[in-house]
Each structure stands twice: as structure tokens, then as C-alpha cells.
Design a protein around this motif. Sequence first.
Motif, PDB file in Angstrom:
ATOM      1  N   PRO A  91       0.879  -0.984   0.117  1.00  0.00           N
ATOM      2  CA  PRO A  91       0.105   0.199   0.035  1.00  0.00           C
ATOM      3  C   PRO A  91       0.912   1.186  -0.025  1.00  0.00           C
ATOM      4  CG  PRO A  91      -0.786  -1.680   1.552  1.00  0.00           C
ATOM      5  CD  PRO A  91       0.298  -2.046   1.072  1.00  0.00           C
ATOM      6  N   GLY A  92       1.940   1.301   0.911  1.00  0.00           N
ATOM      7  CA  GLY A  92       2.658   2.575   1.154  1.00  0.00           C
ATOM      8  C   GLY A  92       3.279   3.015  -0.592  1.00  0.00           C
ATOM      9  N   ASP A  93       3.790   1.885  -1.099  1.00  0.00           N
ATOM     10  CA  ASP A  93       4.114   2.072  -2.423  1.00  0.00           C
ATOM     11  C   ASP A  93       3.391   2.652  -3.382  1.00  0.00           C
ATOM     12  OD1 ASP A  93       6.973   0.664  -1.855  1.00  0.00           O
ATOM     13  OD2 ASP A  93       6.074  -1.076  -1.903  1.00  0.00           O
ATOM     14  N   LEU A  94       2.165   2.210  -3.628  1.00  0.00           N
ATOM     15  CA  LEU A  94       1.268   2.369  -4.582  1.00  0.00           C
ATOM     16  C   LEU A  94       0.677   3.951  -4.324  1.00  0.00           C
ATOM     17  CD1 LEU A  94      -0.951  -0.833  -4.543  1.00  0.00           C
ATOM     18  CD2 LEU A  94       0.688  -0.101  -6.308  1.00  0.00           C
ATOM     19  N   LEU A  95       0.267   4.374  -2.893  1.00  0.00           N
ATOM     20  CA  LEU A  95       0.068   5.386  -2.712  1.00  0.00           C
ATOM     21  C   LEU A  95       1.019   6.677  -2.926  1.00  0.00           C
ATOM     22  CD1 LEU A  95      -1.674   5.010   0.770  1.00  0.00           C
ATOM     23  CD2 LEU A  95      -2.671   4.965  -1.332  1.00  0.00           C
ATOM     24  N   ARG A 267       8.406   1.299 -11.528  1.00  0.00           N
ATOM     25  CA  ARG A 267       9.567   1.036 -10.576  1.00  0.00           C
ATOM     26  C   ARG A 267      10.168   2.361  -9.947  1.00  0.00           C
ATOM     27  NH1 ARG A 267      10.334  -1.581 -15.613  1.00  0.00           N
ATOM     28  NH2 ARG A 267      10.911  -3.908 -15.487  1.00  0.00           N
ATOM     29  N   LYS A 268      10.592   2.117  -8.921  1.00  0.00           N
ATOM     30  CA  LYS A 268      11.486   3.311  -8.199  1.00  0.00           C
ATOM     31  C   LYS A 268      12.638   3.837  -8.821  1.00  0.00           C
ATOM     32  CE  LYS A 268       9.961   2.066  -3.381  1.00  0.00           C
ATOM     33  NZ  LYS A 268      10.487   1.628  -2.098  1.00  0.00           N
ATOM     34  N   ASP A 269      12.636   5.053  -8.691  1.00  0.00           N
ATOM     35  CA  ASP A 269      13.798   5.934  -9.373  1.00  0.00           C
ATOM     36  C   ASP A 269      14.212   7.090  -8.624  1.00  0.00           C
ATOM     37  OD1 ASP A 269      12.227   7.887 -10.205  1.00  0.00           O
ATOM     38  OD2 ASP A 269      12.309   7.212 -12.323  1.00  0.00           O
ATOM     39  N   GLY A 274       9.985  10.187  -8.033  1.00  0.00           N
ATOM     40  CA  GLY A 274      10.462   8.842  -7.038  1.00  0.00           C
ATOM     41  C   GLY A 274      10.036   7.626  -7.810  1.00  0.00           C
ATOM     42  N   TRP A 275       9.496   7.583  -8.864  1.00  0.00           N
ATOM     43  CA  TRP A 275       9.007   6.410  -9.652  1.00  0.00           C
ATOM     44  C   TRP A 275       9.004   6.689 -11.062  1.00  0.00           C
ATOM     45  CZ3 TRP A 275       7.497   2.025  -6.641  1.00  0.00           C
ATOM     46  CH2 TRP A 275       7.387   2.172  -5.500  1.00  0.00           C
ATOM     47  N   SER A 276       8.894   5.710 -11.844  1.00  0.00           N
ATOM     48  CA  SER A 276       8.775   5.952 -13.327  1.00  0.00           C
ATOM     49  C   SER A 276       7.916   4.649 -13.975  1.00  0.00           C
ATOM     50  CB  SER A 276      10.313   5.697 -14.082  1.00  0.00           C
ATOM     51  OG  SER A 276      11.087   4.346 -13.846  1.00  0.00           O
ATOM     52  N   GLU A 277       7.608   4.750 -14.910  1.00  0.00           N
ATOM     53  CA  GLU A 277       6.516   3.704 -15.545  1.00  0.00           C
ATOM     54  C   GLU A 277       6.981   3.770 -17.110  1.00  0.00           C
ATOM     55  OE1 GLU A 277       2.478   3.446 -13.434  1.00  0.00           O
ATOM     56  OE2 GLU A 277       3.111   5.336 -13.453  1.00  0.00           O
ATOM     57  N   SER A 278       6.336   2.521 -17.619  1.00  0.00           N
ATOM     58  CA  SER A 278       6.431   2.278 -19.125  1.00  0.00           C
ATOM     59  C   SER A 278       5.500   1.319 -19.387  1.00  0.00           C
ATOM     60  CB  SER A 278       7.796   1.750 -19.448  1.00  0.00           C
ATOM     61  OG  SER A 278       8.125   0.508 -18.470  1.00  0.00           O
TER      62      SER A 278
END
Length: 416
Positions: A91-95, A267-269, A274-278
Amino acid sequence: MRTPTLSAAARRSVLALAGTAALAVSSLAVAMPAGATPTVYSKGGTSWVRACDTLAKGDTMACHALRVTNTVQAVHALGVTPDATPSGLGPGDLLSAYKLAANGGAGQTIAIVDAYNDPNAESDMAVYRSQYGLPACTTANGCFKKVSQTGSTTSLPANNSGWAGEISLDLDMVSAIAPNAHVILVEAKTASMANLGTAVNEAVKLGAKFVSNSYGGGESSSDTSYDTSYFNHPGVAITVSAGDSAYGAQYPAASKYVTSVGGTALRKDSSTRGWSESVWYTNSTEGTGSGCSAYDAKPAWQKDTGCAKRTISDVSAVADPATGVAVYQTYGGSGWAVYGGTSASSPIIASVYALAGTPSAGSSPASFPYAHTSSLFDVTTGSNGSCSPAYLCKAGVGFDGPTGLGTPNGTAAFKG
């Protein structure tokens, strides 16, 4: 996310629930056919299989849950492990990734529509919530309700170990994003579109303003009839997984009345976010769905010109099993697991709608993101196959098929 330490009494209660749930695994009523071997997919050292043992065929829908098979857990397989974190995004990651406030969803009701019965749905969700310090959501406290497609709480469908994984994934994603919302699990008698559609109608009848559907199949000439019968619910946000079979349109994601939800790798970056998406893509037969519907008309708010009819997707969220989410499942599972598939992204988006507030009466919630495109994270890299025009299968600046308008950046894009 670090887990708060539970009281001894709370731990005993949750572990008792987990133990009772685990005993039920031996009584599977519907499972993979004898001798059947599931196809194993892999990418970057992660391997997974489809949770449901059959693909969509004719009027039968397939769930879009993918279970990782080579997860190494840092927690006990069964039950709560205080001060330890299960593998997979929590949950913490998704939020954090989607800039959402914690402890949201109060006053809202989110429905999950799936096929067949998971006898351990409530007890498994209790373990997930306890592990992450989330509020209890039970039948006893009035937060959780499990019903059949006719609304019965006692005459439920046959148990199914594959769809139980789907149900656990859906309930855990709602718990992660909107832990204070009430949750209704509506279980269809079978995975036919008619029965699943009847379950959608039942969810709305029971008062849900947010309904997640993590299943799909090939399009057919019956789809416009299904639209009218099952998905035309103004003022209700209905989300549908775009599919896990890479480029190609699926129904009911193609319905003009729903928000079709694609999938990303998250992914965290070291960026400001603080995150990236593809785009999530494994190979030519697996990845997020997208495409141009052959039957459903294009809704008025969709303005892309390369598809004369409905374009899939509208928005997206994490779905890549290689960057999957933590799930707790004991019926057909062994406790803590990692799951992916657009079965994860659909309940995430339904829950973000719930955080944004009740849709206005008579509205078309699928249109909301199109009016607030700056309140989304635009996904601009990756593709899920080959197509023409290219934007239907390749991410780019602005709208594209695999990720739609993007992923949540707070809740503003989902208000209306």
C-alpha cells in the motif's frame, strides 16, 4: 512501508483466521483440469502463470490475474509478520507512486465483480490488512459483504481456486488504495458474460458507485447488447481491465460505458516523482491490452482520429508481474504471493475514483480523465506490439492505446 506491531490478541485473531482459511485449500471444487500444465511466462528473472486455468472462449470470460511463481518471501508464508514487508508493492508504494493520501475511502462503497466463490476471501483480506496496519473490513463490522449475482449471502457459486487468486488480488488492491471504503464482492455463477453482467447490475443495485471488473474476452457482435444490459449505469464509475494478451481489443474493456484500464511497469527511481512507468509488455502474447474496437461506438469525449470506434485504454496503472503487487491468498494459494496483470490496475483505478468522491448523478465517469489530462502522469515509453496507426500500441506524449491518458497523479483526474 513498515508494519506497525500488533497486539498479541490481534495477532492471535488474524492467525486463527489464516489457519481456518488454509484448511479450506484441500476442498477445491473447481480447479485446473487433471494433467494440465499452465504456461509459464518470464521476464528479467521473474516467472509467472495465469491464475485462471482457461482463456476466454465465446461468451466465457477469463480473469486477468497473473501469479508470480518464483517469489522469495521475507515474511512467514501464512499470517501476519510484524515489522517485516512481503515481497511485491504494498500500500505505501502504491500511494507514493500515485500521490494518493493514506486512509481514504470513508463513506464510499466499492464493488468487485468476479466469477465463482472464494471461501477464504474475507479471512485472507483480514491478513493483508493486518500485515499493513489497515483498518479491519469484515462482515461483522458492516464493512464487507459477499453475495452471489442474485444478492444472496448464503447461496454462493461453486468454489474455484483460480478465480480465488483474482478475488484476493482485487480485494487487496481496494484495501491498499481505499482502506476505509466499504467493499462488496459480487460473485457470478459462472464466467459467462451474461452472469458477470448480471453481477455488475447487482453491484449497482446494492449501492456501489464504483465497480471493478478484472476479466475479458474477444469482441463479438453481441457487445452492444451487453452494453445496454449490463454497463450503462450513469453516475457509476465502472472500470475494466484492458487485458493481458498484448495488443488487441477485448470486451468489456471496449464498452463505451466503462473506463478501460491498461497496464504499466512501475519502478522506483531517483526522479522528483520517485517512480517511473513504461508500457507493460512481456512478449507478443502477453502484455497490456489495447486497440480499436470493431463494434463499440467511440464515446464523445474520446478525440483520437486513428480509430473510428472505441479506443482502448483510457488510463492505466501498474500491471507488470515483474513489478507486481503483494497479495495474500490461501484458497488455491500458499499465503503471501506477488501478482500482476491488468487485474491489478482495474481495482486500483476504481479505488482512485472512490477517493475522488461520488460521481455526479447522471454523469459518465469514464469521461472525467479526459477533462483533467494534466492531473495524470503521462507514460511515454514502451509498446505492446505492432500496429497502425502506431499510437494504438506504442506509448507517446499524450493519449495512446496501451496507457491511455496516463496513470493517477492524485485524484483530480477522477472527479466529476
